[in-house]
Design an enzyme around this catalytic site. Structure first.
Site, short mmCIF file in Angstrom:
data_model
loop_
_atom_site.label_atom_id
_atom_site.label_comp_id
_atom_site.label_asym_id
_atom_site.label_seq_id
_atom_site.Cartn_x
_atom_site.Cartn_y
_atom_site.Cartn_z
N SER A 44 79.56 -69.09 88.10
CA SER A 44 78.84 -68.86 89.34
C SER A 44 77.81 -67.74 89.19
O SER A 44 76.77 -67.77 89.83
CB SER A 44 79.80 -68.57 90.48
OG SER A 44 80.67 -67.52 90.17
N GLU A 45 78.11 -66.73 88.35
CA GLU A 45 77.11 -65.71 88.03
C GLU A 45 77.29 -65.18 86.61
O GLU A 45 78.40 -65.18 86.06
CB GLU A 45 77.17 -64.50 88.99
CG GLU A 45 76.35 -64.66 90.26
CD GLU A 45 77.18 -65.17 91.41
OE1 GLU A 45 76.60 -65.49 92.47
OE2 GLU A 45 78.41 -65.26 91.26
N THR A 46 76.17 -64.70 86.07
CA THR A 46 76.14 -63.97 84.81
C THR A 46 75.37 -62.68 85.04
O THR A 46 74.33 -62.68 85.71
CB THR A 46 75.48 -64.80 83.70
OG1 THR A 46 76.26 -65.99 83.48
CG2 THR A 46 75.39 -64.02 82.40
#
Length: 286
Positions: A44-46
């Site tokens: 969902s995020e990096t």
């Protein structure tokens, strides 16, 4: 070659919590590079770290600029990727205080060891606020979720809460209502883009200080976020403002159980400080 680390946040089990990508040295990467890495990884995020801006403060070697990318776009703040990044740094430079310059503002993070020999990180949000929801927008959100208005908990009234980014808070009257999540992805995504929402924070109160939560995240290109630190911070501000919690409180949020990735988020409120602290453990994914 850019090294992309994988950590989970809000769990000490690699199979639990919310996985995040972490790039500890993003020097030389542009936005297209970062978005490409985030999309290929699929979390969902990096988080991408570079040198801190001048005047940020913090101990030398423990201050950084951080940017967050979902598979579809940059987001101003991400709580679970912040915790994952802090744990990754703690493993390399030791526990202690960190300072992150994010697009949403300055976010201090404290990293400590736990009783089992792992690491735990606690972030301090930017100053939050809570606002009303237009009835027409609420109706559209419920239609996209396929939630009858009668299934809302009147003790958890709909609001938009902010603690780095915006989240629509909706209270589920029953745990069964929360568990039954099958929504119109394009319709909810369109509404969230129009209202500049990062997730929809779906909440069921399981006890005086205990809440079960879920976070649809279509604007990030995923159906649901398994453990959402930014939404937890926003919910802490919401709970305080609406009287669901006192000015001094520690709340526990359980998230990810319905996805098979259980995680636990601790939300701390302090008298005299409008900011919200969100903490949890983290561990590397092999």
């Amino acid at each position: 070659m850019t090294e992309v680390l994988r950590y989970t946040a809000f769990s000490d089990d690699p199979a639990g919590g919310n996985p995040a990508g972490v790039v500890l040295d993003a020097t030389g990467l542009d936005e297209a590079d970062m978005l490409g890495i985030a999309a290929e990884l699929g979390y969902s995020e990096t988080a991408f770290l570079t040198a801190p801006p001048e005047g940020l403060g913090g101990e030398a070697g423990r201050a950084f600029t951080v940017r967050y990318f979902s598979p579809k776009a940059e987001v101003p703040f991400c709580g679970h990727a912040t915790v994952a990044t802090a744990v990754a740094l703690g493993e390399r430079i030791g526990p202690g205080e960190l300072v992150f310059a994010t697009p949403a503002g300055t976010v201090p993070v404290s990293v400590t060891g736990d009783a089992e020999g792992g690491l735990r990180a606690v972030l301090t949000s930017v100053e939050p606020h809570v606002e009303d929801v237009d009835p027409a927008d609420l109706a559209e959100a419920l239609a996209a979720l396929d939630w009858p208005e009668a299934d809302l908990d009147p003790a958890i009234p709909p609001r938009i809460a902010y603690a780095g980014n915006r989240h629509l808070v909706l209270g589920a009257a029953t745990r069964a209502r929360l568990a039954d999540l099958a929504y119109d992805f394009p319709r909810l995504e369109a509404l969230m883009h129009r209202l500049d929402l990062t997730t929809v924070q779906l909440v069921h109160r399981a006890g005086p200080d205990l809440f079960d939560v879920r976070d649809p995240f279509p604007v990030g290109g995923v159906v649901e976020d398994p453990a959402t630190g930014a939404a937890a911070a926003a919910f802490g501000a919401y709970a305080r403002e609406l009287g669901l919690a006192p000015a001094d409180a520690v709340l526990t949020l359980r998230q990810g159980e319905d996805m098979g990735r259980p995680g636990v988020l601790t939300v701390e409120l302090r008298t005299g400080d409008p900011r919200v602290r969100v903490g949890g453990s983290g561990v590397r994914i092999a």
